[in-house]
Design a protein around this motif. Structure first.
Motif, short mmCIF file in Angstrom:
data_model
loop_
_atom_site.label_atom_id
_atom_site.label_comp_id
_atom_site.label_asym_id
_atom_site.label_seq_id
_atom_site.Cartn_x
_atom_site.Cartn_y
_atom_site.Cartn_z
N ASP A 45 0.84 -1.23 0.00
CA ASP A 45 -0.11 0.06 -0.07
C ASP A 45 0.76 1.26 0.06
O ASP A 45 0.30 2.38 0.01
CB ASP A 45 -0.98 -0.01 1.17
N VAL A 49 -0.74 2.54 -4.56
CA VAL A 49 -1.48 3.76 -4.59
C VAL A 49 -1.05 4.83 -5.59
O VAL A 49 -1.74 5.62 -6.16
CB VAL A 49 -1.59 4.41 -3.22
N TYR A 74 -0.51 8.17 5.14
CA TYR A 74 -0.22 6.90 5.58
C TYR A 74 1.13 6.66 6.02
O TYR A 74 1.40 5.93 7.06
CB TYR A 74 -0.30 6.07 4.40
N SER A 109 -9.04 -0.46 4.73
CA SER A 109 -8.96 -0.62 3.56
C SER A 109 -10.29 -0.67 2.56
O SER A 109 -10.58 -0.24 1.53
CB SER A 109 -8.23 -2.04 3.07
N ARG A 125 -6.88 6.53 5.21
CA ARG A 125 -5.55 6.37 4.76
C ARG A 125 -4.75 6.47 6.16
O ARG A 125 -3.78 5.76 6.32
CB ARG A 125 -5.16 7.11 3.67
N GLN A 128 -5.25 3.26 7.97
CA GLN A 128 -4.71 2.34 7.57
C GLN A 128 -3.20 2.35 7.79
O GLN A 128 -2.85 1.23 8.14
CB GLN A 128 -5.03 2.29 5.90
N PHE A 191 -7.65 -0.79 -3.24
CA PHE A 191 -7.78 -0.99 -1.81
C PHE A 191 -8.65 -2.19 -1.61
O PHE A 191 -8.06 -2.85 -0.38
CB PHE A 191 -8.52 0.14 -1.19
N ASN A 194 -7.00 -5.62 -0.79
CA ASN A 194 -6.54 -6.17 0.65
C ASN A 194 -7.56 -7.13 1.34
O ASN A 194 -7.11 -7.89 2.47
CB ASN A 194 -6.21 -4.99 1.45
#
Length: 502
Positions: A45, A49, A74, A109, A125, A128, A191, A194
């Motif tokens: 991730d 992205v 993130y 996610s 995010r 996450q 996303f 996941n």
């Protein structure tokens, strides 16, 4: 940070060693597989992205600053929670913290994929990233707990391979998902991918991962929440004027840099007081008395600020500026990841022989590769830019493989074994904070230059900032080499008082 795999004690769960027998459980390799898949998800991730950013921009009408927060938010949340999460896993049980982080990561996610606004996506995010920070330190600690001797080296080697693969596969997988699902909604599947992995990992983790024999209740203050808050606020105040450069007119926003410096100074003061009171701080300042350690941490922070921002501006330039598809953009940046994967294992083997000069060679290659990438885009403008930058990005990637793993080995070489966990966590925190700073700074310069025909110019300026970060890291490495040589010469002179210089 981790106990021995043969620790006698309470645990009799599958995946733990047989109590008192010293015989490792045969299911430890399956448990390692669960850890590696989870690690793959969290690191994927970071890179997957990038190719989805133009689609997110169109789909959610996202501003430039929000695009930067999707990446740097993130990285920042991930980095800030690494050290407290490692301590929490040691105290409360690594399996429990691993599963909590994995559950949160999977739910976050899903929230990212379902986002209906850029604010929704940025908040998801951040959550996450926090979840990734909970998972990551448990993986290395569980490897230390489940394996010993040569097996531990093999397990860590497999984890290193997964790190390299996740970086390589990310842009390609993201591009493929968007190609199949369509540019309008395909970014959501970046996303959603996941979700099945997270559910399967959770079911297997409950069955296979061992408990932590020494697990016990932990007080909130033992996690140093004040230190985490001060560090987070200081870095956030540093990022804001860069990320919001286009949205906040005027010069007053730069006063936040003064606030950032003040908050970070208070953070250092607080961490010193924690150590004096025998409370574990989020950052062990005593480690920074070792020259090899603090120089290595500074070097990797600067390097991650430079190299992680490359993918950010390159994919935006190719997709928004040259109208590449997400898959084509993913293929274009793959040479860097492939080069890094090819030399990563070589760098690990050669570092013991060559030391910090090997890192200097790697950083020189990265700097040259990025400079040649900017030159290639100017010499071959337009839709052929992706082909022109392939060879320079490969050179930069080959150099990158000689930087990250060797620097980690050298940085931790003088750290006492008892402090290895904290030292490694601090080093990883520096990497993630560096990524956040780099994306903010490079993004601010890039978006300031973008105009109707300004994508190539914006890319040049963005790469220039990336090169400046990498070059600063190179200067730190050269300073370390020179200091080491001076120290060696003094030692030789002390051993041979009659020696005179020519």
């Amino acid at each position: 940070m981790a106990e021995s795999a043969a620790h006698p004690g309470k645990s009799s769960r599958p995946g733990a060693d047989t109590p008192g027998s010293g015989v490792p459980d045969p299911r430890r390799w399956k448990a390692l597989g669960v850890c590696l898949v989870a690690g793959f998800m969290t690191l994927l991730d970071v890179s997957i992205v990038n190719v989805a950013l133009p689609s997110i921009r169109e789909g959610l009408d996202t501003t430039e600053s929000d695009l930067q927060w999707v990446l740097s938010g993130y990285a920042l949340a991930f980095g800030l929670f690494l050290i407290p999460a490692g301590r929490l896993g040691d105290a409360r049980g690594r399996r429990a913290v691993f599963m909590a982080g994995l559950t949160l990561f999977t739910l976050a996610s899903a929230a990212c994929g379902a986002a209906q606004s850029s604010l929704w996506l940025v908040i998801a995010r951040l959550v996450q990233g926090l979840a990734g920070g909970l998972i990551s330190p448990q993986i290395s600690a569980l490897i230390q707990q489940m394996f010993s001797g040569g097996e531990r080296g093999r397990a860590f080697g497999m984890f290193g391979t997964v790190v390299g693969i996740s970086t390589t596969v990310g842009p390609l997988l993201g591009g493929l998902l968007i190609q199949v699902a369509g540019a309008a909604e395909g970014w959501r599947w970046v996303f959603y991918v996941n979700l099945p992995l997270g559910v399967v990992c959770l079911l297997l983790a409950r069955r296979l991962l061992p408990d932590t024999p020494s697990a016990a209740p932990v007080r909130a203050r033992d996690l140093d929440p004040v230190g985490v808050l001060l560090l987070g606020a200081g870095v956030l105040a540093m990022l804001l004027p860069f990320v919001q450069a286009q949205q906040w007119p005027g010069h007053r926003k730069w006063l936040l840099l003064i606030l950032s410096a003040a908050l970070l100074a208070v953070f250092v003061r607080w961490e010193s007081r924690c150590a004096a009171r025998f409370t574990q701080p989020v950052l062990n300042l005593a480690l920074f008395r070792l020259r090899s350690y603090w120089l290595g941490c500074l070097l990797i922070l600067l390097y991650f600020a430079g190299f992680t921002s490359i993918f950010f501006v390159t994919t935006l330039y190719l997709q928004s500026g040259q109208h590449y598809t997400a898959l084509q953009a993913g293929l274009a940046v793959t040479p860097f990841a492939l080069g890094s994967g090819l030399t990563a294992s070589i760098g690990g083997r050669l570092v013991g022989r060559f030391g910090r000069p090997l890192v200097v060679v790697g950083l020189t290659m990265v700097t040259a590769g990025l400079a040649l990438t900017a030159l290639a885009v100017n010499l071959v403008p337009g839709t052929n830019a992706g082909w022109a930058m392939a060879a320079p990005l490969l050179l930069a990637g080959l150099g990158s493989g000689l930087v990250i793993a060797p620097n980690q080995t050298l940085t931790l070489s003088e750290v006492p074994v008892a402090g290895a966990g904290s030292a490694g966590g601090t080093l990883q925190t520096g990497q993630r904070v560096g990524s956040a700073i780099g994306i903010a700074a490079v993004g601010a310069v890039f978006f300031a230059q973008v105009g109707p025909d300004g994508w190539a110019t914006a890319y040049d300026h963005g790469l220039l900032v990336s090169v400046a970060f990498v070059l600063a890291g190179l200067l730190v490495a050269v300073a370390d080499v020179r200091a080491t040589r001076r120290g060696r010469n003094r030692t030789q002179e002390s051993a041979d008082p009659g020696r005179t210089d020519a």
